[in-house]
Motif scaffolding. Structure first.
Motif, PDB file in Angstrom:
ATOM      1  N   TYR A 297      11.779  -0.399   7.501  1.00 19.66           N
ATOM      2  CA  TYR A 297      11.095   0.864   7.233  1.00 19.66           C
ATOM      3  C   TYR A 297      10.959   1.618   8.542  1.00 19.66           C
ATOM      4  CZ  TYR A 297      10.025  -0.896   2.614  1.00 19.66           C
ATOM      5  OH  TYR A 297      10.141  -1.369   1.342  1.00 19.66           O
ATOM      6  N   THR A 298      11.462   2.843   8.542  1.00 18.14           N
ATOM      7  CA  THR A 298      11.399   3.698   9.722  1.00 18.14           C
ATOM      8  C   THR A 298      10.854   5.052   9.302  1.00 18.14           C
ATOM      9  OG1 THR A 298      13.667   4.480   9.416  1.00 18.14           O
ATOM     10  CG2 THR A 298      13.371   2.530  10.808  1.00 18.14           C
TER      11      THR A 298
ATOM     12  N   SER B 282      18.670  -3.105   4.419  1.00 25.22           N
ATOM     13  CA  SER B 282      18.679  -1.721   3.971  1.00 25.22           C
ATOM     14  C   SER B 282      17.567  -1.028   4.748  1.00 25.22           C
ATOM     15  CB  SER B 282      18.465  -1.609   2.464  1.00 25.22           C
ATOM     16  OG  SER B 282      17.242  -2.181   2.088  1.00 25.22           O
ATOM     17  N   GLU B 283      17.757   0.244   4.994  1.00 22.37           N
ATOM     18  CA  GLU B 283      16.778   1.011   5.755  1.00 22.37           C
ATOM     19  C   GLU B 283      16.170   2.078   4.868  1.00 22.37           C
ATOM     20  OE1 GLU B 283      18.109   2.483   9.512  1.00 22.37           O
ATOM     21  OE2 GLU B 283      16.362   3.770   9.766  1.00 22.37           O
ATOM     22  N   VAL B 284      14.855   2.171   4.931  1.00 24.30           N
ATOM     23  CA  VAL B 284      14.125   3.190   4.191  1.00 24.30           C
ATOM     24  C   VAL B 284      13.442   4.079   5.216  1.00 24.30           C
ATOM     25  CG1 VAL B 284      12.268   3.630   2.548  1.00 24.30           C
ATOM     26  CG2 VAL B 284      13.741   1.628   2.261  1.00 24.30           C
ATOM     27  N   LYS B 285      13.852   5.354   5.239  1.00 23.33           N
ATOM     28  CA  LYS B 285      13.210   6.325   6.130  1.00 23.33           C
ATOM     29  C   LYS B 285      12.082   6.984   5.350  1.00 23.33           C
ATOM     30  CE  LYS B 285      16.736   7.325   9.428  1.00 23.33           C
ATOM     31  NZ  LYS B 285      17.265   8.270  10.350  1.00 23.33           N
TER      32      LYS B 285
ATOM     33  N   SER C 108       4.868  11.913   2.170  1.00 26.93           N
ATOM     34  CA  SER C 108       3.669  11.119   1.894  1.00 26.93           C
ATOM     35  C   SER C 108       3.824  10.227   0.665  1.00 26.93           C
ATOM     36  CB  SER C 108       2.453  12.031   1.739  1.00 26.93           C
ATOM     37  OG  SER C 108       2.664  12.959   0.694  1.00 26.93           O
ATOM     38  N   GLU C 109       4.607  10.668  -0.300  1.00 29.48           N
ATOM     39  CA  GLU C 109       4.848   9.857  -1.494  1.00 29.48           C
ATOM     40  C   GLU C 109       5.592   8.569  -1.139  1.00 29.48           C
ATOM     41  OE1 GLU C 109       7.372  11.170  -5.055  1.00 29.48           O
ATOM     42  OE2 GLU C 109       5.469  12.284  -5.273  1.00 29.48           O
ATOM     43  N   GLU C 110       6.646   8.683  -0.341  1.00 27.41           N
ATOM     44  CA  GLU C 110       7.407   7.510   0.103  1.00 27.41           C
ATOM     45  C   GLU C 110       6.528   6.595   0.947  1.00 27.41           C
ATOM     46  OE1 GLU C 110      10.719   9.165   2.202  1.00 27.41           O
ATOM     47  OE2 GLU C 110      11.882   9.469   0.371  1.00 27.41           O
TER      48      GLU C 110
ATOM     49  N   SER D  59       4.114   4.621  -1.290  1.00 27.18           N
ATOM     50  CA  SER D  59       4.839   3.550  -1.988  1.00 27.18           C
ATOM     51  C   SER D  59       5.145   2.400  -1.034  1.00 27.18           C
ATOM     52  CB  SER D  59       6.130   4.107  -2.581  1.00 27.18           C
ATOM     53  OG  SER D  59       6.884   3.091  -3.162  1.00 27.18           O
ATOM     54  N   ALA D  60       5.591   2.734   0.174  1.00 21.23           N
ATOM     55  CA  ALA D  60       5.913   1.717   1.170  1.00 21.23           C
ATOM     56  C   ALA D  60       4.666   0.957   1.595  1.00 21.23           C
ATOM     57  CB  ALA D  60       6.580   2.353   2.382  1.00 21.23           C
ATOM     58  N   ALA D  61       3.546   1.657   1.717  1.00 22.21           N
ATOM     59  CA  ALA D  61       2.296   1.004   2.124  1.00 22.21           C
ATOM     60  C   ALA D  61       1.946  -0.121   1.156  1.00 22.21           C
ATOM     61  CB  ALA D  61       1.166   2.030   2.197  1.00 22.21           C
ATOM     62  N   LYS D  62       2.094   0.121  -0.134  1.00 23.26           N
ATOM     63  CA  LYS D  62       1.807  -0.916  -1.137  1.00 23.26           C
ATOM     64  C   LYS D  62       2.734  -2.106  -0.958  1.00 23.26           C
ATOM     65  CE  LYS D  62       0.018   2.282  -4.563  1.00 23.26           C
ATOM     66  NZ  LYS D  62       0.284   2.968  -5.817  1.00 23.26           N
ATOM     67  N   LEU D  63       4.035  -1.826  -0.793  1.00 22.30           N
ATOM     68  CA  LEU D  63       5.005  -2.912  -0.611  1.00 22.30           C
ATOM     69  C   LEU D  63       4.739  -3.715   0.657  1.00 22.30           C
ATOM     70  CD1 LEU D  63       8.350  -1.150  -1.542  1.00 22.30           C
ATOM     71  CD2 LEU D  63       7.261  -3.016  -2.769  1.00 22.30           C
ATOM     72  N   LEU D  64       4.232  -3.026   1.677  1.00 22.03           N
ATOM     73  CA  LEU D  64       4.008  -3.659   2.972  1.00 22.03           C
ATOM     74  C   LEU D  64       2.594  -4.209   3.125  1.00 22.03           C
ATOM     75  CD1 LEU D  64       5.942  -0.995   5.061  1.00 22.03           C
ATOM     76  CD2 LEU D  64       6.656  -3.364   4.649  1.00 22.03           C
ATOM     77  N   GLY D  65       1.824  -4.224   2.038  1.00 24.51           N
ATOM     78  CA  GLY D  65       0.503  -4.838   2.057  1.00 24.51           C
ATOM     79  C   GLY D  65      -0.581  -4.016   2.728  1.00 24.51           C
ATOM     80  N   LYS D  66      -0.428  -2.720   2.768  1.00 23.85           N
ATOM     81  CA  LYS D  66      -1.433  -1.838   3.375  1.00 23.85           C
ATOM     82  C   LYS D  66      -2.018  -0.937   2.298  1.00 23.85           C
ATOM     83  CE  LYS D  66      -0.786  -3.316   7.545  1.00 23.85           C
ATOM     84  NZ  LYS D  66      -1.819  -4.053   8.246  1.00 23.85           N
ATOM     85  N   SER D  67      -3.275  -0.558   2.462  1.00 24.40           N
ATOM     86  CA  SER D  67      -3.898   0.297   1.463  1.00 24.40           C
ATOM     87  C   SER D  67      -3.646   1.773   1.721  1.00 24.40           C
ATOM     88  CB  SER D  67      -5.395   0.021   1.380  1.00 24.40           C
ATOM     89  OG  SER D  67      -5.998   0.211   2.641  1.00 24.40           O
ATOM     90  N   LYS D  68      -3.372   2.129   2.984  1.00 21.28           N
ATOM     91  CA  LYS D  68      -3.131   3.527   3.328  1.00 21.28           C
ATOM     92  C   LYS D  68      -1.827   3.670   4.099  1.00 21.28           C
ATOM     93  CE  LYS D  68      -8.051   4.273   3.876  1.00 21.28           C
ATOM     94  NZ  LYS D  68      -9.114   4.511   4.840  1.00 21.28           N
ATOM     95  N   PRO D  69      -1.090   4.747   3.861  1.00 23.49           N
ATOM     96  CA  PRO D  69       0.180   4.948   4.569  1.00 23.49           C
ATOM     97  C   PRO D  69       0.041   4.962   6.087  1.00 23.49           C
ATOM     98  CG  PRO D  69      -0.006   6.488   2.747  1.00 23.49           C
ATOM     99  CD  PRO D  69      -1.328   5.786   2.864  1.00 23.49           C
TER     100      PRO D  69
END
Length: 165
Positions: A82-83, A106-109, A113-115, A118-128
C-alpha cells in the motif's frame, strides 16, 4: 498400455507444459461466512463478504517463472504493498526491496479517502490517517512503515525465500 497411446499422452503433457501460463489480470480478496480470507483470480460465491478486486500491474512478476518455494508462499500469503500518490519517502525503497528479493506483489495506491478507508480496515486500523505508508499486507498480517528487518522477518516467516536465483 499401447506404446502409441503412451507417446501421445507424453506429447500432450509436454504441450501443456510448453504452453504459456495464463496470467490473472486481477486478484480478488473475499471473506467467507466463517470469517476466513480467500484470494483468487476466480469470482467469489454469492454469499461472500467484503469483496475487493485489485488489478495487477504490468510490472507484476510472472508466477510461472518463480521458484517453487516463492510460488507456494505467494499462494498461501499473497503480498500487497500500500502506497500513496503523494510523496512517500519509504515507498521507492519498499518497492526496490520487494523486487530485489523477487517477491510477487500487487500495489495499491491510495489516491482518495474512500480507498484509504477501505485499506485502513484491511490493515487493522480504525482510521485512514493511522496507516503508515508504505504498508505491507502479507496474507492477513499488516506491517506499517518500511523497516527492512521487520519486512524480511515477516516474509521469511511466510515461506518466501531470502533471495531468488
Amino acid at each position: 498400455m499401447n506404446t502409441k497411446i503412451a507417446y501421445s499422452a507424453i506429447f500432450a503433457i509436454g504441450l501443456l507444459g510448453a504452453a504459456p501460463a495464463s496470467h490473472a489480470e486481477s486478484i480478488i480478496r473475499w471473506v467467507d461466512s466463517a470469517g476466513r480470507v480467500h484470494y483468487s483470480d476466480m469470482p467469489p460465491p454469492p454469499d461472500a463478504k467484503r469483496v475487493e478486486e485489485r488489478m495487477l500491474k504490468g510490472s507484476a512478476i510472472q508466477m510461472d517463472k518463480l521458484p517453487y518455494a516463492t510460488r507456494q508462499a505467494a499462494s498461501r500469503y499473497p503480498v500487497t504493498l500500500y502506497t500513496t500518490a503523494d510523496r512517500c519517502d519509504g515507498c521507492d525503497p519498499a518497492r526496490k526491496y520487494l523486487q530485489g528479493r523477487g517477491i510477487p506483489y500487487s500495489e495499491v495506491k491510495l489516491t482518495n479517502s474512500e480507498e484509504a478507508a477501505s485499506a485502513a480496515k484491511l490493515l487493522g486500523k480504525s482510521k485512514p490517517e493511522e496507516i503508515g505508508v508504505p504498508a505491507l499486507l502479507v496474507g492477513g498480517k499488516a506491517i506499517h512503515g518500511f523497516l527492512e528487518t521487520e519486512w524480511s522477518s515477516e516474509l521469511s516467516g511466510a515461506g518466501y525465500p531470502a533471495k531468488t536465483r
